[in-house]
Motif scaffolding. Structure first.
Motif, PDB file in Angstrom:
ATOM      1  N   GLU A   1       0.865  -0.780   0.381  1.00 27.06           N
ATOM      2  CA  GLU A   1       0.130  -0.141   0.196  1.00 27.06           C
ATOM      3  C   GLU A   1       0.982   0.964   0.288  1.00 27.06           C
ATOM      4  O   GLU A   1       0.695   1.862  -0.361  1.00 27.06           O
ATOM      5  CB  GLU A   1      -0.675  -0.120   1.180  1.00 27.06           C
ATOM      6  N   LEU A   2       1.952   1.290   0.909  1.00 30.93           N
ATOM      7  CA  LEU A   2       3.172   2.876   1.388  1.00 30.93           C
ATOM      8  C   LEU A   2       3.241   3.073  -0.462  1.00 30.93           C
ATOM      9  O   LEU A   2       3.798   3.869  -1.188  1.00 30.93           O
ATOM     10  CB  LEU A   2       3.683   2.370   1.975  1.00 30.93           C
ATOM     11  N   GLU A   3       3.527   1.707  -1.688  1.00 30.01           N
ATOM     12  CA  GLU A   3       4.678   2.116  -2.783  1.00 30.01           C
ATOM     13  C   GLU A   3       3.364   2.476  -3.374  1.00 30.01           C
ATOM     14  O   GLU A   3       3.516   2.929  -4.611  1.00 30.01           O
ATOM     15  CB  GLU A   3       5.190   0.118  -3.429  1.00 30.01           C
ATOM     16  N   TRP A   4       2.542   1.794  -3.761  1.00 29.07           N
ATOM     17  CA  TRP A   4       0.409   1.608  -4.130  1.00 29.07           C
ATOM     18  C   TRP A   4       0.413   3.582  -3.824  1.00 29.07           C
ATOM     19  O   TRP A   4       0.350   4.542  -5.015  1.00 29.07           O
ATOM     20  CB  TRP A   4      -0.480   1.662  -4.299  1.00 29.07           C
ATOM     21  N   ARG A   5       0.215   4.554  -2.557  1.00 30.73           N
ATOM     22  CA  ARG A   5       0.904   5.946  -2.450  1.00 30.73           C
ATOM     23  C   ARG A   5       1.709   6.611  -3.034  1.00 30.73           C
ATOM     24  O   ARG A   5       1.923   7.529  -2.844  1.00 30.73           O
ATOM     25  CB  ARG A   5       0.083   5.766  -0.846  1.00 30.73           C
TER      26      ARG A   5
ATOM     27  N   ARG B   1      -2.074  13.421  -4.992  1.00 37.39           N
ATOM     28  CA  ARG B   1      -2.037  14.144  -3.596  1.00 37.39           C
ATOM     29  C   ARG B   1      -3.245  12.909  -2.386  1.00 37.39           C
ATOM     30  O   ARG B   1      -3.600  12.959  -1.947  1.00 37.39           O
ATOM     31  CB  ARG B   1      -3.029  15.327  -3.897  1.00 37.39           C
ATOM     32  N   LEU B   2      -4.905  12.177  -3.489  1.00 33.40           N
ATOM     33  CA  LEU B   2      -5.486  11.830  -3.374  1.00 33.40           C
ATOM     34  C   LEU B   2      -4.647  10.530  -1.612  1.00 33.40           C
ATOM     35  O   LEU B   2      -4.875  10.342  -1.202  1.00 33.40           O
ATOM     36  CB  LEU B   2      -6.168  10.942  -3.679  1.00 33.40           C
ATOM     37  N   LYS B   3      -4.148   9.988  -2.840  1.00 34.08           N
ATOM     38  CA  LYS B   3      -3.427   8.681  -2.297  1.00 34.08           C
ATOM     39  C   LYS B   3      -2.310   9.208  -1.434  1.00 34.08           C
ATOM     40  O   LYS B   3      -2.925   8.350  -0.089  1.00 34.08           O
ATOM     41  CB  LYS B   3      -2.307   7.888  -3.409  1.00 34.08           C
ATOM     42  N   VAL B   4      -1.876  10.447  -1.408  1.00 35.97           N
ATOM     43  CA  VAL B   4      -0.617  10.786   0.313  1.00 35.97           C
ATOM     44  C   VAL B   4      -1.505  11.421   1.343  1.00 35.97           C
ATOM     45  O   VAL B   4      -1.602  11.024   2.346  1.00 35.97           O
ATOM     46  CB  VAL B   4       0.266  11.456  -0.275  1.00 35.97           C
ATOM     47  N   PHE B   5      -2.159  12.357   1.034  1.00 32.28           N
ATOM     48  CA  PHE B   5      -3.119  12.673   1.743  1.00 32.28           C
ATOM     49  C   PHE B   5      -4.136  12.738   2.185  1.00 32.28           C
ATOM     50  O   PHE B   5      -4.862  13.615   3.125  1.00 32.28           O
ATOM     51  CB  PHE B   5      -3.060  15.062   1.795  1.00 32.28           C
ATOM     52  N   THR B   6      -4.615  11.431   2.148  1.00 37.44           N
ATOM     53  CA  THR B   6      -6.301  11.146   1.961  1.00 37.44           C
ATOM     54  C   THR B   6      -5.959   8.967   2.567  1.00 37.44           C
ATOM     55  O   THR B   6      -5.356   9.530   2.718  1.00 37.44           O
ATOM     56  CB  THR B   6      -7.328  11.155   1.155  1.00 37.44           C
ATOM     57  N   PHE B   7      -7.273   8.716   3.648  1.00 31.44           N
ATOM     58  CA  PHE B   7      -7.323   7.539   3.821  1.00 31.44           C
ATOM     59  C   PHE B   7      -7.990   7.145   2.773  1.00 31.44           C
ATOM     60  O   PHE B   7      -8.527   6.087   3.292  1.00 31.44           O
ATOM     61  CB  PHE B   7      -7.375   7.043   5.626  1.00 31.44           C
ATOM     62  N   LEU B   8      -8.551   7.394   1.862  1.00 31.07           N
ATOM     63  CA  LEU B   8      -9.220   6.852   1.273  1.00 31.07           C
ATOM     64  C   LEU B   8      -8.906   5.692   0.405  1.00 31.07           C
ATOM     65  O   LEU B   8      -7.567   5.284   0.408  1.00 31.07           O
ATOM     66  CB  LEU B   8      -9.916   7.757  -0.021  1.00 31.07           C
TER      67      LEU B   8
END
Length: 435
Positions: free
Chosen positions: A24-28, A283-290
């Motif tokens: 998940e971290l890589e994907w984000r 930005r959505l990947k980094v700054f949200t928990f979606l």
RNA sequence: GGCAAGUUACCCAAGCGGCCAAAGGGAUCUGACUGUAAAUCAGACUGCAUCGCAUUCGGGGGUUCGAAUCCCUCACUUGCCA
């Protein structure tokens, strides 16, 4: 911690559809560099570990760049690991070397004050309950008692000057005509010292930070290896930049702060809303928990109908809520809905208008206040000359009507006998209150 | 410690006695076009003001009718030598 904040924390989770946290971290896009990725992947998938991330008090507040780290810490905590939030009471007194220029030292009193502010901010993003409750630490606690002799004998011996010189931040400065002081040169040792101390005290085995801190992260990894013979890890997150290469997290040259006194929820909401199409998914990947499913849905929506700005709206709502809470964010949205665009402000009722204006920088005025002076008073421009120029360029609006005369007074352009709305350009608003 | 070079507005960088409030680029702001997007084009970008005035080119002092430009001095930076 407020009830609202703890409720927000409890609603967060990682995406269970990923096989493990590392994926998940890589994907984000949160991993730019790291020590051995295979080992890290296994480590994060295994028993709870203790990890830390440091924040130096070089300003009275953290900013959006720091938020990347805070959210990464939270993601690790959600996976069961134990966070140590370090505030750099000692490192903040030294200052890490920036590639461009030597820092100006802040006074001890100032740094101590900022430590307090930062601790409060860090606390908001982590949970202090349960088996893997977060803990705050301050590196001044173990650095201050250390004598110069101890430092040089016990720590300095592990450091090779050749290695220290090769660190990016140091070599960049050495190759510039700016040079570097011994003070800043020594910074990496102090940060290395932190990792060793936290390893000894808490069994901490991972440090995260921005990739620009990579030299400082590895400093700690190396020290723990040399001094304690243990293998510990580091993750460097990518520097967030806009698609056009410009610096992220600045608006009109100013940083977007997490402190609502420095950057209002309204201003932060607007910042997110103005995100480029090309950047919004990242930005959505980094700054949200979606979760991935939702973000991929938004990505498709942005591609198909970019003019709807759905990605930006969700990002702005979600990310601003993370920092300022949902109530403040909804108020910021209401303010924007009320004030934005070419609509007739007289149609707004007094209560709506008042709460909208509360979200903006304001100035007091009387009926014979000049518009130029009010532009200065509200901070929309920095001088009367600039106000005059802005008006001459057709960039100033009073209650959504273009101001054509720089000598214009507020006069009868009053809403509900009390307010007026001043705007510079398309997006920058300020409120006027009649005193 | 010695010698040399350097310090220009937010950043980079020209200017090297008057034509300099100081070229050029970047950043930023405004306008047009748009979707509160990007790209593009145009304008603005020390302050106060009616062609004017005031304050700027690391700090201080001097030479000159006149200095960012020359001299002295202090601070800081870099390089070479020790």
């Amino acid at each position: 911690m407020s009830a609202a904040a703890s409720e927000a924390l409890s609603s967060q989770s990682n995406d269970a559809t990923f096989p493990d946290l590392w994926s998940e971290l890589e994907w984000r896009g949160l991993v730019h560099v790291s020590t051995n990725p295979d080992e890290l992947k296994a480590l994060l998938a295994g028993e709870p570990i203790t990890y830390y991330c440091g924040f130096d008090p070089t300003a009275p507040s953290l900013h959006l760049g720091n938020l990347v780290q805070l959210l990464l810490m939270r993601r690790l905590q959600l996976a069961g690991h134990k966070p140590l939030g370090l505030v750099g009471g000692s490192t903040g007194l030294i200052g890490d070397p920036r590639p461009t220029a030597e820092r100006t030292l802040n006074t001890r009193e100032t740094v101590a004050e900022w430590v307090g502010y930062l601790e409060a901010q860090v606390s908001r993003f982590l949970s202090f309950e349960g088996d893997n409750a977060a803990r705050l630490v301050n590196n001044l606690d173990w650095t201050a008692p250390m004598s110069a002799i101890d430092f040089l004998r016990d720590i300095g011996k592990y450091y090779r000057v050749g290695t220290m010189l090769k660190k990016d931040a140091v070599s960049a400065r050495l190759n510039s005509d700016e040079g570097i002081s011994y003070t800043e040169f020594s910074y990496q040792i102090l940060q290395g010292l932190d990792f060793r101390q936290l390893y000894l005290d808490y069994g901490c085995v991972l440090q995260t930070g921005g990739s620009d801190q990579w030299g400082n992260l590895t400093s700690g990894v190396d020290l723990v290896k040399r001094a304690e013979g243990a293998a510990v890890h580091a993750i460097g997150t990518p520097l967030i930049t806009n698609s056009d290469g410009r610096k992220f997290g600045k608006s009109e040259g100013n940083a977007i702060w997490l402190d609502s006194e420095l950057t209002s929820p309204y201003a932060m909401y607007q910042f997110w809303l103005n995100t480029d199409d090309a950047d919004v998914v990242d930005r959505l990947k980094v700054f949200t928990f979606l979760d991935r499913h939702e973000i991929e849905r938004i990505e498709a929506a942005v591609a198909a109908e970019p003019f709807k700005r759905e990605g930006q709206r969700i990002l702005a709502l979600t990310a601003t809520s993370l920092v300022h809470g949902e109530d403040a964010t909804l108020a910021a949205i209401a303010a924007a809905d009320a004030l934005f665009g070419q609509g007739d402000l007289r149609a707004l009722d007094a209560a709506t208008l008042e709460s909208a204006i509360e979200a903006l920088p304001t100035a007091n005025a009387s009926r014979d206040s000049g518009v130029s002076q009010l532009l200065v008073d509200t901070g929309l421009v920095s001088s009367l000359g600039e106000a005059r120029r802005a008006i001459a360029q057709g960039g100033v609006y009073l209650n959504n009507a273009k101001v054509v005369d720089d000598g214009m007074l507020v006069g009868t352009n009053i809403l509900h006998d009390r307010f007026a709305v001043l705007r510079r350009g398309k997006k920058t608003l300020a409120g006027i209150r009649l005193s």
